[in-house]
Design an enzyme around this catalytic site. Structure first.
Site, PDB file in Angstrom:
ATOM      1  N   HIS A 173       0.940  -1.318   0.109  1.00  0.00           N
ATOM      2  CA  HIS A 173      -0.070  -0.115  -0.194  1.00  0.00           C
ATOM      3  C   HIS A 173       1.144   1.445   0.025  1.00  0.00           C
ATOM      4  O   HIS A 173       0.448   2.547   0.086  1.00  0.00           O
ATOM      5  CB  HIS A 173      -1.061  -0.381   0.994  1.00  0.00           C
ATOM      6  CG  HIS A 173      -0.616  -0.071   2.556  1.00  0.00           C
ATOM      7  ND1 HIS A 173      -1.074   0.935   3.757  1.00  0.00           N
ATOM      8  CD2 HIS A 173       0.633   0.002   3.049  1.00  0.00           C
ATOM      9  CE1 HIS A 173      -0.559   0.631   4.746  1.00  0.00           C
ATOM     10  NE2 HIS A 173       1.046   0.016   3.992  1.00  0.00           N
ATOM     11  N   THR A 226     -10.226  10.840  -7.839  1.00  0.00           N
ATOM     12  CA  THR A 226     -10.694  10.677  -8.156  1.00  0.00           C
ATOM     13  C   THR A 226     -12.061  10.658  -6.888  1.00  0.00           C
ATOM     14  O   THR A 226     -11.475  10.667  -5.746  1.00  0.00           O
ATOM     15  CB  THR A 226     -11.364   9.762  -8.359  1.00  0.00           C
ATOM     16  OG1 THR A 226     -12.372   8.625  -9.180  1.00  0.00           O
ATOM     17  CG2 THR A 226     -10.758   8.758  -7.891  1.00  0.00           C
ATOM     18  N   TYR A 238     -12.556  12.984  -0.244  1.00  0.00           N
ATOM     19  CA  TYR A 238     -12.456  11.598  -1.064  1.00  0.00           C
ATOM     20  C   TYR A 238     -11.440  11.392  -0.215  1.00  0.00           C
ATOM     21  O   TYR A 238     -11.105  10.114  -0.061  1.00  0.00           O
ATOM     22  CB  TYR A 238     -13.102  11.353  -2.011  1.00  0.00           C
ATOM     23  CG  TYR A 238     -14.462  12.009  -2.204  1.00  0.00           C
ATOM     24  CD1 TYR A 238     -15.121  11.319  -2.473  1.00  0.00           C
ATOM     25  CD2 TYR A 238     -14.535  13.119  -3.175  1.00  0.00           C
ATOM     26  CE1 TYR A 238     -17.066  11.310  -2.541  1.00  0.00           C
ATOM     27  CE2 TYR A 238     -15.546  13.262  -4.095  1.00  0.00           C
ATOM     28  CZ  TYR A 238     -16.735  12.707  -3.468  1.00  0.00           C
ATOM     29  OH  TYR A 238     -18.371  13.118  -3.569  1.00  0.00           O
ATOM     30  N   ASP A 278      -0.026  -4.670  12.319  1.00  0.00           N
ATOM     31  CA  ASP A 278       1.276  -3.912  12.847  1.00  0.00           C
ATOM     32  C   ASP A 278       0.576  -3.144  13.553  1.00  0.00           C
ATOM     33  O   ASP A 278       1.684  -2.223  13.933  1.00  0.00           O
ATOM     34  CB  ASP A 278       1.828  -3.040  11.780  1.00  0.00           C
ATOM     35  CG  ASP A 278       0.870  -2.746  10.385  1.00  0.00           C
ATOM     36  OD1 ASP A 278      -0.281  -2.594  10.808  1.00  0.00           O
ATOM     37  OD2 ASP A 278       2.213  -2.181   9.314  1.00  0.00           O
TER      38      ASP A 278
END
Length: 381
Positions: A138, A188, A221, A263
């Site tokens: 990520h 977006t 967003y 984690d």
């Protein structure tokens, strides 16, 4: 063991636990083998409503949904032993992202697993899908490896889902800010990204403040909930409850996508939050409630987690939650990978020092209030 009628896909293969990033690297894929063995020992893999399937490799075209072709070529060149003099410019070198053989394949399997989950959900073959080898990437950016991540499987899958017309609500509960996913979806309005993490004031990657709210069509967003070190189960869930359920309902997603990093665990060696496996799984149970309330599919990926016991137990509990299965209280003797485990309870006792608890509360409340003031009004909240 009881279960409801529901199909949940577990997308995983033994191969994904067998590579080594470097002899001293804290990210040890063998953790997934321990997890899978525990899932098998408690009977999860024998239930009719969990279907296990091996991931496929993501294609170059699929990876290029997010990543630059030059970067993809560099990953391939390093993987095959090629000399890439400027590889440090692409995030590779000693430390977090060491160059190694097999690197391309393992990253492409993680991305392909997320894509397979999207395909299974889009086709209606499964309601929920869990990809435990995903989510670790990520931090990966479009042109750079970062924080153990190479191909950002979450962004790749979510962009594909958006292309199919879906609105995606993404929540990252890893202890580290999900900066790569945020960057990939920052412009977006078809995806809302929420990251609840230890504040970048104290932890890699140093980002994820409440002021990072998106730009252009994506303004409003992107949501970040940075928490103080030593935040425990109770305080973490106060922050979760004050923000995430209302945002999910207001966004009205077609699919919920969660990154389930463990984690945050109090025994994790790389960070400073103080959750238990029970506290972690409570968040997953809250996701299950939201999924049922909204009536949408759910894809979950793994993420960080560097305490072997916490990873095995948490993701076993999470799969059971996704499939609506009740786990046994004790670990069967057939589970041999790790010793002295119970499924539900962390050994020992943890209490926040009263002298620092007020500082934790003040820090977390400040972040929550900023979100409620800057983001909530945009959605009529």
């Amino acid at each position: 063991m009881t279960s409801a009628i529901q199909t949940t896909s577990l997308i995983y293969s033994h191969e994904q636990s067998q590579h080594v990033l470097s002899p001293t690297h804290p990210m040890r894929p063998i953790r997934l083998m321990h997890m899978h063995e525990l899932m098998r020992s408690v009977g999860l893999l024998d239930t009719e409503n969990i279907a296990t399937e091996a991931p496929r490799l993501a294609t170059d075209d699929e990876i290029a949904i997010f990543h630059d072709t030059d970067y993809i070529d560099v990953v391939k060149a390093i993987d095959t032993g090629g000399i890439v003099p400027a590889m440090h410019q692409f995030g590779f070198g000693p430390g977090d992202n060491p160059p190694r053989s097999g690197m391309y394949r393992h990253a492409a399997l993680a991305a392909g697993g997320a894509m397979l989950a999207a395909e299974r959900v889009l086709s209606g073959q499964t309601k929920n899908a869990f990809v435990p080898a995903g989510g670790m990437h990520h931090h990966a950016m479009s042109n750079r490896a970062s924080g153990f991540g190479i191909f950002n499987d979450a962004v790749i899958a979510i962009k594909h889902l958006i292309e199919q017309g879906l609105r995606v609500f993404y929540v990252d509960i890893d202890v580290h800010h999900g900066d790569g996913v945020q960057a990939g979806l920052y412009e977006t309005e078809r995806a809302m990204t929420v990251s609840i993490h230890e504040s970048g004031q104290w932890l890699f990657p140093g980002t994820g403040g409440p002021n990072e709210i998106g730009i252009g069509d994506g303004e409003g967003y992107s949501v970040n909930i940075p928490l103080a070190p030593y935040t425990d189960d109770r305080l973490w869930h106060q922050a979760f409850d004050a923000t995430i359920p209302d945002l999910a309902r207001a966004f009205e997603p077609d699919l919920i996508f969660t990154q389930l990093g463990i984690d945050t665990h109090r025994n994790d060696p790389l960070a400073h939050l103080s959750l238990t496996t029970q506290g972690h799984n409570l968040a997953v149970r809250k996701f299950a409630t939201l999924v049922n309330e909204i009536g949408c599919p759910w894809i979950a990926v793994g993420g960080g987690g560097y305490d072997m016991s916490a990873v095995a137990r948490a993701w076993t509990m999470d799969l059971a939650t996704m499939a609506d299965i009740e786990l046994p209280e004790t670990v069967p003797q057939s589970f041999a990978s790790l010793s002295d485990l119970t499924i539900f309870h962390d050994p020992g006792e943890y209490r926040i020092d009263p002298n620092i608890q007020s500082g934790i509360v003040n820090h977390n409340d400040s972040a929550i209030n900023e979100i409620r003031q800057s983001i909530f009004p945009r959605f009529g909240l």
